[in-house]
Each structure stands twice: as structure tokens, then as C-alpha cells.
Design a protein around this motif. Structure first.
Motif, mmCIF file in Angstrom:
data_model
loop_
_atom_site.group_PDB
_atom_site.id
_atom_site.type_symbol
_atom_site.label_atom_id
_atom_site.label_comp_id
_atom_site.label_asym_id
_atom_site.label_seq_id
_atom_site.Cartn_x
_atom_site.Cartn_y
_atom_site.Cartn_z
ATOM 1 N N GLN A 5 0.633 -1.111 -0.279
ATOM 2 C CA GLN A 5 -0.267 0.218 -0.150
ATOM 3 C C GLN A 5 0.834 1.016 -0.031
ATOM 4 O O GLN A 5 0.241 2.783 -0.604
ATOM 5 C CB GLN A 5 -1.151 -0.208 0.800
ATOM 6 C CG GLN A 5 -1.907 1.369 1.199
ATOM 7 C CD GLN A 5 -2.529 0.990 0.082
ATOM 8 O OE1 GLN A 5 -3.361 -0.409 -0.077
ATOM 9 N NE2 GLN A 5 -2.845 2.408 -0.847
ATOM 10 N N ASP A 6 1.916 0.875 0.589
ATOM 11 C CA ASP A 6 3.097 2.418 0.574
ATOM 12 C C ASP A 6 3.601 2.572 -0.444
ATOM 13 O O ASP A 6 3.832 3.952 -0.877
ATOM 14 C CB ASP A 6 4.603 2.211 1.808
ATOM 15 C CG ASP A 6 3.053 2.200 3.096
ATOM 16 O OD1 ASP A 6 2.313 2.560 3.919
ATOM 17 O OD2 ASP A 6 4.472 0.861 3.666
ATOM 18 N N ASN A 9 0.550 4.092 -2.462
ATOM 19 C CA ASN A 9 0.591 5.147 -1.953
ATOM 20 C C ASN A 9 1.966 6.650 -2.729
ATOM 21 O O ASN A 9 1.191 7.641 -3.412
ATOM 22 C CB ASN A 9 0.362 5.846 -0.796
ATOM 23 C CG ASN A 9 -0.860 5.614 -0.073
ATOM 24 O OD1 ASN A 9 -1.561 4.631 -0.637
ATOM 25 N ND2 ASN A 9 -1.120 5.243 0.964
ATOM 26 N N CYS A 10 2.450 5.974 -2.852
ATOM 27 C CA CYS A 10 3.556 6.763 -3.412
ATOM 28 C C CYS A 10 4.198 6.723 -5.178
ATOM 29 O O CYS A 10 4.290 8.210 -5.342
ATOM 30 C CB CYS A 10 5.549 5.768 -3.278
ATOM 31 S SG CYS A 10 7.301 6.902 -3.727
ATOM 32 N N GLY A 12 0.686 7.227 -6.738
ATOM 33 C CA GLY A 12 -0.496 7.567 -7.189
ATOM 34 C C GLY A 12 -1.269 6.535 -8.066
ATOM 35 O O GLY A 12 -1.832 6.273 -8.821
ATOM 36 N N SER A 14 -3.541 2.326 -7.435
ATOM 37 C CA SER A 14 -4.162 0.874 -6.518
ATOM 38 C C SER A 14 -3.627 0.731 -6.329
ATOM 39 O O SER A 14 -2.229 0.187 -6.867
ATOM 40 C CB SER A 14 -5.800 0.867 -6.934
ATOM 41 O OG SER A 14 -4.529 -0.228 -8.663
ATOM 42 N N LYS A 15 -3.259 -0.438 -4.860
ATOM 43 C CA LYS A 15 -2.768 -1.446 -4.463
ATOM 44 C C LYS A 15 -2.975 -2.878 -6.022
ATOM 45 O O LYS A 15 -1.681 -3.407 -6.305
ATOM 46 C CB LYS A 15 -3.157 -2.067 -3.445
ATOM 47 C CG LYS A 15 -2.686 -3.446 -3.230
ATOM 48 C CD LYS A 15 -2.766 -3.669 -1.390
ATOM 49 C CE LYS A 15 -2.455 -4.647 -1.032
ATOM 50 N NZ LYS A 15 -2.616 -5.586 0.611
ATOM 51 N N THR A 43 10.333 4.020 -2.454
ATOM 52 C CA THR A 43 9.870 2.915 -0.429
ATOM 53 C C THR A 43 11.221 2.020 -0.400
ATOM 54 O O THR A 43 11.354 1.624 1.108
ATOM 55 C CB THR A 43 8.755 2.978 -0.521
ATOM 56 O OG1 THR A 43 8.733 1.536 -1.672
ATOM 57 C CG2 THR A 43 8.710 3.881 -1.346
#
Length: 331
Positions: A5-6, A9-10, A12, A14-15, A43
Motif C-alpha cells: 500500500q505504501d 500511495n507513492c 499514485g 491502486s494496490k 521506498t
């Protein structure tokens, strides 16, 4: 710990998009794929490879179960190196499980590799009976291939060599050189290949009219040290022998060291031979006469069967007498 999920988010996205990129799906646009890959790098995300492969209902793992009691020495080093090299060439990963010191622990190691969703499992058995291995082969959800055993019911899942025939050939070679007083250093008690070699020594001597002299028999444990100790014992008891046959190369090399320290030249006074054709045997002086056991071909054949290679050599695999400098005709 960084999660999927991180990464999403990074980047932009979806998972689900991250998951498709990680699983190599072709349904992701090139620009989104590039963003996900960049986010993974930024990440430091490390995907759970096992979870991925379970989700995809496939695996690139090949399992290998073997007892840690067998690790030492060039024979098994060659086996593991051959397995890793062959698996890498086929874009798979090797997972090793220690079957430790009992039949129960050996079974647990095999079960562990099956639960890891390996594409198949190679087993070098030390403790399980043939019947137990047959039952495991028949009940396993993945292919199991058994090394160095000829199973009764599942011979097609066995990769093996005819140790008895190979041992007879070696004994006959020494006898053909005129040797009759042949000392023998056996391997660890309970070893099937070791038992075949000991039986060949006894039978070969009897077939040539030279009853085996049990005072020339010493028991080793496959190590160089045990070959050295056994030869020292033979020398100390002052029995006559013109050749030493050791049940593997390591013990043969230990025997040569003991003879050399005692001022006994090899092969001028005593010939020495072994089994396996380990690499070091070709680089000692005198170079070691030995029976080649195709250990690398054995493990690669098992892996090849798991991967669906129909060109694998059928068992029993071929052995080869390698004549070098450590054996000479009896003078």
C-alpha cells in the motif's frame, strides 16, 4: 516495514496495479508500470516472493532435502554446486531443508518443502526406508525424486547408480594388477553404497581364490581423518598388504598421507584407490585412481525430471573407472 500500500500511495496508483506489476502481468500501461517501479526503488519495498507465487498458483522453487551429517567433503559440495548451477540456468530458486538426524526429521524436512509450494523436491535420503519413501512419492502433491536409491514401487522417481557393479569393477581392476592382499577401509555403518563396496571387496577376493582377510578390514566414516587413522592401524598391526581400497576418495587421500608419513611410497610399495572421482584426487601426487560416481549428473537429472525435461538420462547412471597414478601392478 514498507507495504504494498505504501508503494501504491507513492506511485499514485491502486494496490491492485502494484500487484499486477509485481506479478508480471501485461495489463498495466507502460507509464504506470514505470511509476510503480520507481516507487518500489524509492521506498525500498521488498515483495513477499512466497506469497506472490502462492497467489499465482505456481512456484519457481525447487526443494532439496538432505541431512547435515552429509554436508562435509567435496562429494556433497559438488552435488549442491551442480544443483544450484542447473536450477539457476532454468530461472528457478533452490530451497534447502536439513533432514537432520532421524527418519522423523527427514520426513518433516520433505513436508516443509512441499508446504513451501516447491515445484518439486529432490531428496538425498539417509534415514527413511524405501517403503516410507515410496509412500511419500505416491501421496505427494508435487513430484518427489529420490537420489541414490532404487525404489521398489516408484522406480521412475529414483535417480541412482549401480554401486555394486561399480565396486566389483574396481576390485577386479586391482586384482587384475596382481594384488591379492588388499586392505579395505569401509564407510559409515548403515550406508548402502558403503555396504555395496564392502560386499564387492569380500566377493571379489573369493571369486579370485583369495579369501578376504578380515584383519585387513578397517571401518571409517568417509572423512580423510578416518582414512588416515585406519591406515595407521593397519601399519601398526604389521599385516602384509600391497593395496588399499577406500570406500571414498577422502579416505583414500587420508591413507596416502599415512603411508607417506611412514616412508611407504605410493604406488611403488602400496597401491591406493577410492570412489567418487572428487576434483582433489586429480591434483594430489600421485594422482588418485578412482571410480567416478556421477553425482552432479544425478542431481541434475532429478531436477530435469521435475522441470519436465524428457532428455534426462535414465537410471542407473553410468560410472567410470578413472585410472591414474596411485595404482601400479604388483611387482
Amino acid at each position: 516495514m514498507v507495504t504494498m500500500q505504501d508503494v501504491a500511495n507513492c506511485a499514485g496508483v491502486s494496490k491492485a496495479t502494484v500487484s499486477r506489476v509485481l506479478n508480471g502481468k501485461d495489463l498495466v500501461r507502460a507509464d504506470l508500470k514505470a511509476r510503480v517501479e520507481k516507487a518500489i526503488e524509492e521506498t525500498g519495498y521488498r515483495p513477499n516472493l512466497l506469497a506472490q507465487q502462492m497467489a499465482m498458483q505456481k512456484t519457481s522453487f525447487i526443494g532439496f532435502a538432505m541431512s547435515s551429517e552429509l554436508y562435509d567433503g567435496p562429494y556433497f559440495a559438488s552435488m549442491m554446486s551442480g544443483a544450484a548451477t542447473f536450477i539457476n540456468q532454468h530461472n528457478h530458486q533452490l530451497i534447502f531443508a536439513d533432514s537432520k538426524y532421524s527418519a522423523l526429521q527427514e520426513r518433516e524436512a520433505i513436508d516443509f518443502l512441499i508446504r513451501m509450494r516447491c515445484a518439486g523436491v529432490v531428496v538425498y535420503p539417509e534415514y527413511l526406508s524405501d517403503q516410507a519413501l515410496d509412500e511419500m512419492v505416491e501421496s505427494s502433491p508435487v513430484p518427489l525424486y529420490i537420489l541414490n536409491r532404487e525404489l521398489t514401487r516408484n522406480r521412475q522417481n529414483s535417480v541412482w547408480v549401480d554401486h555394486a557393479r561399480a565396486a566389483v569393477e574396481m576390485v577386479d581392476y586391482l586384482l587384475a594388477q596382481g594384488h591379492r592382499d588388499i586392505a579395505f577401509i569401509s564407510g559409515k555403518t548403515g550406508s548402502r553404497s558403503g555396504s555395496c563396496r564392502l560386499a564387492a571387496w569380500r566377493d571379489g577376493m573369493q571369486r579370485h581364490g583369495a579369501a578376504p582377510d578380515e584383519t585387513l578390514l578397517r571401518h571409517g566414516d568417509w572423512s580423510m581423518e578416518s582414512g588416515y587413522r585406519a591406515t595407521r592401524e593397519l601399519l601398526e598391526q604389521s599385516v602384509a598388504f600391497s593395496a588399499i581400497l577406500a570406500a571414498n576418495d577422502d579416505m583414500a587421500l587420508g591413507a596416502i598421507k599415512a603411508l607417506t608419513e611412514a616412508g611407504i611410497r605410493v604406488p611403488e610399495r602400496v597401491s591406493v584407490a577410492g570412489f567418487d572421482n572428487s576434483r582433489i584426487g586429480n591434483y594430489v601426487s600421485p594422482a588418485l585412481t578412482t571410480m567416478e560416481i556421477p553425482v552432479v549428473q544425478m542431481v541434475q537429472s532429478a531436477i530435469g525430471h521435475i522441470l519436465g525435461d524428457t532428455s534426462c538420462e535414465s537410471s542407473p547412471l553410468s560410472t567410470r573407472l578413472v585410472i591414474r597414478e596411485s595404482v601400479a601392478p604388483l611387482r
